[in-house]
Design an enzyme around this catalytic site. Structure first.
Site, PDB file in Angstrom:
ATOM      1  N   GLY A 105      18.695  57.336  25.480  1.00  0.00           N
ATOM      2  CA  GLY A 105      19.742  58.040  26.217  1.00  0.00           C
ATOM      3  C   GLY A 105      19.248  58.482  27.569  1.00  0.00           C
ATOM      4  N   ALA A 106      18.617  57.545  28.316  1.00  0.00           N
ATOM      5  CA  ALA A 106      17.853  57.936  29.495  1.00  0.00           C
ATOM      6  C   ALA A 106      18.496  57.580  30.822  1.00  0.00           C
ATOM      7  CB  ALA A 106      16.458  57.306  29.435  1.00  0.00           C
ATOM      8  N   ASN A 107      19.726  57.092  30.808  1.00  0.00           N
ATOM      9  CA  ASN A 107      20.326  56.719  32.093  1.00  0.00           C
ATOM     10  C   ASN A 107      20.983  57.903  32.805  1.00  0.00           C
ATOM     11  OD1 ASN A 107      22.487  55.926  29.881  1.00  0.00           O
ATOM     12  ND2 ASN A 107      23.626  56.457  31.741  1.00  0.00           N
ATOM     13  N   TYR A 161      29.141  67.872  14.714  1.00  0.00           N
ATOM     14  CA  TYR A 161      28.089  67.803  15.735  1.00  0.00           C
ATOM     15  C   TYR A 161      26.952  68.769  15.387  1.00  0.00           C
ATOM     16  CZ  TYR A 161      25.638  68.423  20.164  1.00  0.00           C
ATOM     17  OH  TYR A 161      24.653  68.515  21.120  1.00  0.00           O
ATOM     18  N   ILE A 212      19.628  64.820  30.438  1.00  0.00           N
ATOM     19  CA  ILE A 212      18.310  65.277  30.018  1.00  0.00           C
ATOM     20  C   ILE A 212      17.326  64.120  29.941  1.00  0.00           C
ATOM     21  CG2 ILE A 212      17.025  66.408  28.165  1.00  0.00           C
ATOM     22  CD1 ILE A 212      19.789  67.716  27.397  1.00  0.00           C
ATOM     23  N   GLY A 213      17.763  62.999  29.381  1.00  0.00           N
ATOM     24  CA  GLY A 213      16.873  61.860  29.230  1.00  0.00           C
ATOM     25  C   GLY A 213      16.377  61.324  30.556  1.00  0.00           C
ATOM     26  N   SER A 233      19.631  71.167  19.087  1.00  0.00           N
ATOM     27  CA  SER A 233      20.481  72.156  19.750  1.00  0.00           C
ATOM     28  C   SER A 233      20.486  73.424  18.932  1.00  0.00           C
ATOM     29  CB  SER A 233      21.913  71.621  19.887  1.00  0.00           C
ATOM     30  OG  SER A 233      22.811  72.662  20.250  1.00  0.00           O
TER      31      SER A 233
END
Length: 281
Positions: free
Chosen positions: A10-12, A164, A15-16, A139
């Protein structure tokens, strides 16, 4: 982090992406796992410009699809026989119930099962690095979650925020059991709360909750600050002094009572093995 190899899912964006920038600036080789190839390549271009280093690689996969998760792991493992840090950051909040190709509830699949499968698949490469680290974005919402073993997929009763929060609780339980299992290999695992972050979270909501999300925007922290704990857990000697902890703002914090239930952690682990076929020795 010179010479270290770091995988960030999830780096695009968010936080990532910020964690990738911070670790890249410290000298690491960073592999970004992104669902969208175009956005991933754009992120790498921005990271190279920001850090002045060409130290970023892209692997494309929709991690809610476990076949793609396994394929991404094979690709990463072939490129990098030794992996020093795995940051399980990819996650999603969905206000309505969706099923993945594998038939799983989508938040449970991406937020919990994907890290379970990816970490399992990359374990030999992590072990090869010596004191490797597995960092998982959770979280403080986990405090509102419940692991309903008779309804993990929220088939009987679905509430988006409750599900979630339950998957974020699963992240902490996964980290706890993972730490126990990898201790003989001198590896460590930690989970962390990034804080209330200014990202695209809950933008698909409707009604009063959507209004509250938008109004709170100016008071939320940016992704660079939110990523600092992930970077700390990936790079600091402090994070090697223990394992299985829950962190907030660079500090170890006591998680919710249900997140400290070793029996629940072991049971969730066994169910996850059955659901995914990822059998841990």
């Amino acid at each position: 982090m010179d010479g270290k190899v770091v995988i960030v899912t999830g780096a695009n964006s968010g936080i990532g992406k910020s964690a990738a920038a911070q670790l890249g600036a410290l000298g690491a080789k960073v592999v970004l796992v992104c669902r969208n190839e175009e956005k991933g390549r754009q992120a790498i271009a921005e990271l190279e410009q920001k850090t002045g280093r060409q130290a970023f690689e892209l692997v494309c996969a929709d991690l809610s699809d476990l076949d793609q998760t396994r394929r991404a792991a094979r690709d990463i493992a072939q490129r990098h026989p030794r992996i020093d840090v795995l940051i399980n950051n990819a996650g999603v909040y969905l206000p309505t119930r969706h099923r993945t190709k594998d038939g799983f509830e989508a938040m449970f699949a991406l937020n919990h099962l994907a890290p379970f499968v990816l970490t399992h698949a990359l374990l030999p490469n992590l072990a090869a690095a010596g004191r490797a680290r597995v960092v998982t974005t959770s979280s403080d919402g986990h405090r509102l979650g419940t692991i309903r073993f008779d309804d993990l997929q929220a088939e009987r009763s679905f509430n988006g925020m409750r599900q979630y929060c339950s998957t974020k609780l699963a992240n902490v339980l996964f980290t706890r059991e993972l730490a126990r299992r990898i201790a003989p290999r001198q590896m460590v695992a930690h989970a962390f709360h990034p804080g209330l972050v200014r990202t695209g979270f809950a933008q698909d909501e409707r009604g009063l909750f959507q209004v509250l999300v938008k109004l709170s925007g100016p008071f939320l922290r940016g992704p660079d600050k939110a990523a600092k704990t992930a970077t700390h857990l990936s790079a600091s000697d402090d994070a090697l002094k223990s394992s299985g902890d829950y962190w907030v703002d660079l500090e170890r914090v006591r998680p919710a009572r249900q997140a400290r239930d070793d029996e629940a952690a072991a049971r969730l682990w066994e169910i996850s093995e059955t659901l995914t076929g990822a059998r841990w020795s």
